[in-house]
Design a protein around this motif. Structure first.
Motif, mmCIF file in Angstrom:
data_model
loop_
_atom_site.group_PDB
_atom_site.id
_atom_site.type_symbol
_atom_site.label_atom_id
_atom_site.label_comp_id
_atom_site.label_asym_id
_atom_site.label_seq_id
_atom_site.Cartn_x
_atom_site.Cartn_y
_atom_site.Cartn_z
ATOM 1 N N ASP A 107 14.656 45.028 -64.083
ATOM 2 C CA ASP A 107 15.750 45.977 -63.876
ATOM 3 C C ASP A 107 15.493 46.911 -62.692
ATOM 4 O OD1 ASP A 107 17.073 44.900 -66.039
ATOM 5 O OD2 ASP A 107 16.430 46.457 -67.447
ATOM 6 N N ALA A 108 14.291 47.458 -62.606
ATOM 7 C CA ALA A 108 13.974 48.396 -61.527
ATOM 8 C C ALA A 108 14.046 47.702 -60.172
ATOM 9 C CB ALA A 108 12.593 49.011 -61.741
ATOM 10 N N GLU A 109 13.489 46.503 -60.088
ATOM 11 C CA GLU A 109 13.515 45.754 -58.826
ATOM 12 C C GLU A 109 14.942 45.373 -58.456
ATOM 13 O OE1 GLU A 109 9.109 43.688 -59.541
ATOM 14 O OE2 GLU A 109 10.964 42.659 -60.130
ATOM 15 N N ALA A 110 15.721 44.944 -59.444
ATOM 16 C CA ALA A 110 17.101 44.558 -59.171
ATOM 17 C C ALA A 110 17.922 45.743 -58.681
ATOM 18 C CB ALA A 110 17.742 43.963 -60.428
ATOM 19 N N SER A 111 17.641 46.925 -59.234
ATOM 20 C CA SER A 111 18.394 48.119 -58.809
ATOM 21 C C SER A 111 18.076 48.494 -57.366
ATOM 22 C CB SER A 111 18.078 49.302 -59.733
ATOM 23 O OG SER A 111 16.808 49.866 -59.462
ATOM 24 N N ALA A 112 16.932 48.035 -56.861
ATOM 25 C CA ALA A 112 16.514 48.366 -55.490
ATOM 26 C C ALA A 112 16.852 47.268 -54.489
ATOM 27 C CB ALA A 112 15.011 48.632 -55.468
ATOM 28 N N LEU A 113 17.537 46.235 -54.936
ATOM 29 C CA LEU A 113 17.787 45.087 -54.060
ATOM 30 C C LEU A 113 19.008 45.272 -53.177
ATOM 31 C CD1 LEU A 113 17.112 42.002 -53.407
ATOM 32 C CD2 LEU A 113 18.916 41.479 -55.065
ATOM 33 N N HIS A 114 20.087 45.754 -53.742
ATOM 34 C CA HIS A 114 21.399 45.600 -53.122
ATOM 35 C C HIS A 114 21.521 46.273 -51.758
ATOM 36 C CE1 HIS A 114 25.495 44.406 -53.047
ATOM 37 N NE2 HIS A 114 26.009 45.617 -53.205
ATOM 38 N N ILE A 115 21.398 47.584 -51.690
ATOM 39 C CA ILE A 115 21.659 48.298 -50.439
ATOM 40 C C ILE A 115 20.598 47.986 -49.389
ATOM 41 C CG2 ILE A 115 21.829 50.571 -49.352
ATOM 42 C CD1 ILE A 115 23.109 51.600 -51.912
ATOM 43 N N GLN A 118 20.513 44.072 -48.476
ATOM 44 C CA GLN A 118 21.738 43.700 -47.758
ATOM 45 C C GLN A 118 21.723 44.322 -46.367
ATOM 46 O OE1 GLN A 118 25.176 42.459 -48.683
ATOM 47 N NE2 GLN A 118 24.545 41.482 -50.597
ATOM 48 N N THR A 119 21.297 45.591 -46.286
ATOM 49 C CA THR A 119 21.194 46.250 -44.982
ATOM 50 C C THR A 119 20.249 45.488 -44.067
ATOM 51 O OG1 THR A 119 21.687 48.439 -45.883
ATOM 52 C CG2 THR A 119 20.499 48.363 -43.790
ATOM 53 N N GLY A 120 19.074 45.144 -44.584
ATOM 54 C CA GLY A 120 18.099 44.407 -43.788
ATOM 55 C C GLY A 120 18.613 43.045 -43.365
ATOM 56 N N TRP A 121 19.251 42.331 -44.288
ATOM 57 C CA TRP A 121 19.742 40.989 -43.976
ATOM 58 C C TRP A 121 20.837 41.045 -42.918
ATOM 59 C CZ3 TRP A 121 24.162 38.068 -43.935
ATOM 60 C CH2 TRP A 121 24.008 36.680 -43.936
ATOM 61 N N PHE A 122 21.802 41.946 -43.086
ATOM 62 C CA PHE A 122 22.886 42.064 -42.115
ATOM 63 C C PHE A 122 22.354 42.513 -40.752
ATOM 64 C CE2 PHE A 122 25.778 41.633 -45.627
ATOM 65 C CZ PHE A 122 26.943 41.127 -45.057
ATOM 66 N N GLY A 254 24.858 48.727 -33.677
ATOM 67 C CA GLY A 254 24.880 49.549 -34.878
ATOM 68 C C GLY A 254 25.155 48.714 -36.108
ATOM 69 N N LEU A 255 24.714 49.220 -37.246
ATOM 70 C CA LEU A 255 25.012 48.563 -38.517
ATOM 71 C C LEU A 255 25.473 49.607 -39.530
ATOM 72 C CD1 LEU A 255 25.057 46.152 -40.469
ATOM 73 C CD2 LEU A 255 22.764 46.838 -41.167
ATOM 74 N N HIS A 256 26.709 49.479 -39.973
ATOM 75 C CA HIS A 256 27.225 50.233 -41.115
ATOM 76 C C HIS A 256 27.522 49.193 -42.177
ATOM 77 C CE1 HIS A 256 30.533 53.066 -42.894
ATOM 78 N NE2 HIS A 256 29.559 52.800 -43.731
ATOM 79 N N TRP A 257 26.538 48.938 -43.032
ATOM 80 C CA TRP A 257 26.660 47.830 -43.984
ATOM 81 C C TRP A 257 27.867 48.002 -44.908
ATOM 82 C CZ3 TRP A 257 26.014 48.437 -49.387
ATOM 83 C CH2 TRP A 257 26.217 47.242 -50.105
ATOM 84 N N GLY A 258 28.147 49.244 -45.304
ATOM 85 C CA GLY A 258 29.239 49.473 -46.238
ATOM 86 C C GLY A 258 30.579 48.933 -45.765
ATOM 87 N N LEU A 259 30.786 48.846 -44.462
ATOM 88 C CA LEU A 259 32.051 48.343 -43.936
ATOM 89 C C LEU A 259 32.312 46.888 -44.331
ATOM 90 C CD1 LEU A 259 32.276 49.760 -40.289
ATOM 91 C CD2 LEU A 259 33.696 50.363 -42.251
ATOM 92 N N TYR A 260 31.245 46.121 -44.522
ATOM 93 C CA TYR A 260 31.434 44.715 -44.859
ATOM 94 C C TYR A 260 32.086 44.543 -46.233
ATOM 95 C CZ TYR A 260 28.743 43.335 -40.782
ATOM 96 O OH TYR A 260 28.311 43.146 -39.491
#
Length: 321
Positions: A107-115, A118-122, A254-260
């Motif tokens: 659970d802790a690791e999964a909660s730290a995955l998304h932002i 995703q930011t790093g990948w994008f 620039g990267l604004h991941w939230g826009l995706y």
């Protein structure tokens, strides 16, 4: 339920208050989630200070990223809809934005995955187009988003140089897999990177820091290199010399991941599938340096605000730890 609330702007440890409140009511297209774990992000601190681009109505519960459980028992990750953030027993999220939590992560690791991931990948794949064999330089390599970029860079076949501040963070960056670690407090970043690359520099620079880190980036970026701007954790937003970018022939992106999430949500889903596969084969694993109960959330956010953490801190609900 218990939830942390912010009634006025200021330092997280001063303005976050744990209160007993009614569970939030989901709106149209939203779902109520039982929070299993919530990861602390630097923007949580910025929101407490009133300095983030998103300013939720007060009182609000911080907590931008969770691993939660739906009413029908599905384990999911997602971004709560503020003001009902994740530092609470229950949060609200848009149903369309929920993603299955990878089985390979707790659970802790999964909660730290998304932002962060995703930011790093994008940043590395969508914006910088990192290629195998290229050199990637990551500022704040032991931090939350920096540690994700290090792992993703290694998974992509890059040579990774990590820049950190202090011996403890240097040790963490080495454990993450950096091929070279530069302690900016003890070494000359520019000279060290140039020597390590034979004077060529880094093909891609991942910069979530800004300020002096950005200035260093412009001096070590390679011919046709790409500097990806992620954020300004230093508190200083640089003013780039475009004549310098012209003369040295490098790109500033620039990267604004939230826009995706609104501009290209299918790519967010594709990214999650890629991350889930990488997690399944052990190529990535969020560095959760500390797990705290809900009662410790304010202290955790303050630590992140003060820049004294490595990896991520996760607030884990005692019943699902």
């Amino acid at each position: 339920m218990q939830a942390w609330q912010v009634h006025q702007n200021g330092e997280p440890s001063e303005v976050m208050r744990l209160a007993e409140v009614a569970p939030p009511a989901p709106g149209e297209g939203q779902v109520l989630l039982k929070v299993r774990a919530a990861s602390v992000n630097f923007p949580d601190a910025l929101m407490c200070r009133g300095l983030y681009q998103v300013r939720p109505p007060m009182p609000f519960a911080p907590g931008m990223e969770i691993c939660g459980e739906t009413a029908d028992g599905r384990r999911v990750i997602g971004n709560p809809v503020l003001p009902y953030g994740g530092f609470a027993e229950y949060a609200v999220a848009n149903a369309a934005g929920l993603l299955p939590a990878p089985d390979a992560l707790d659970d802790a690791e999964a909660s730290a995955l998304h932002i962060a991931y995703q930011t790093g990948w994008f940043a590395l794949h969508q914006r910088a187009r990192l290629e195998p064999g290229e050199t990637l330089l990551v500022h704040a390599a032991a931090g939350g988003v920096g540690s994700a970029a290090v792992q993703l860079g290694k998974a992509a076949g890059a040579t990774v140089i990590g820049v950190v501040g202090g011996a403890e963070k240097a040790a963490v960056a080495r454990e993450l897999g950096c091929d070279l670690v530069v302690d900016r407090r003890a070494e000359d970043v520019i000279a060290t990177v140039k020597e390590a690359t034979g004077g060529r520099g880094a093909d891609v620079v991942f910069d979530p820091v800004g300020g002096e880190a950005y200035t260093q980036s412009t001096k070590v970026v390679a011919f046709e290199g790409r500097i990806v701007i992620i954020g300004f954790a230093s508190g200083t937003i640089p003013s780039p010399g475009l004549n310098h970018a012209l003369v040295k022939n490098y790109s500033i992106v620039g990267l604004h991941w939230g826009l995706y999430n609104t501009k290209n949500p299918k790519l967010v889903q594709h990214c999650h599938e890629q991350l889930t596969e990488l997690a399944a084969r052990g190529a990535i694993k969020p560095l959760v340096s500390e797990r705290v109960p809900l009662s410790g959330a304010a202290t955790a956010v303050q630590k992140v605000a003060d820049g004294v953490t490595t990896g991520r801190i996760a607030v884990v609900m005692e019943a699902t730890a």
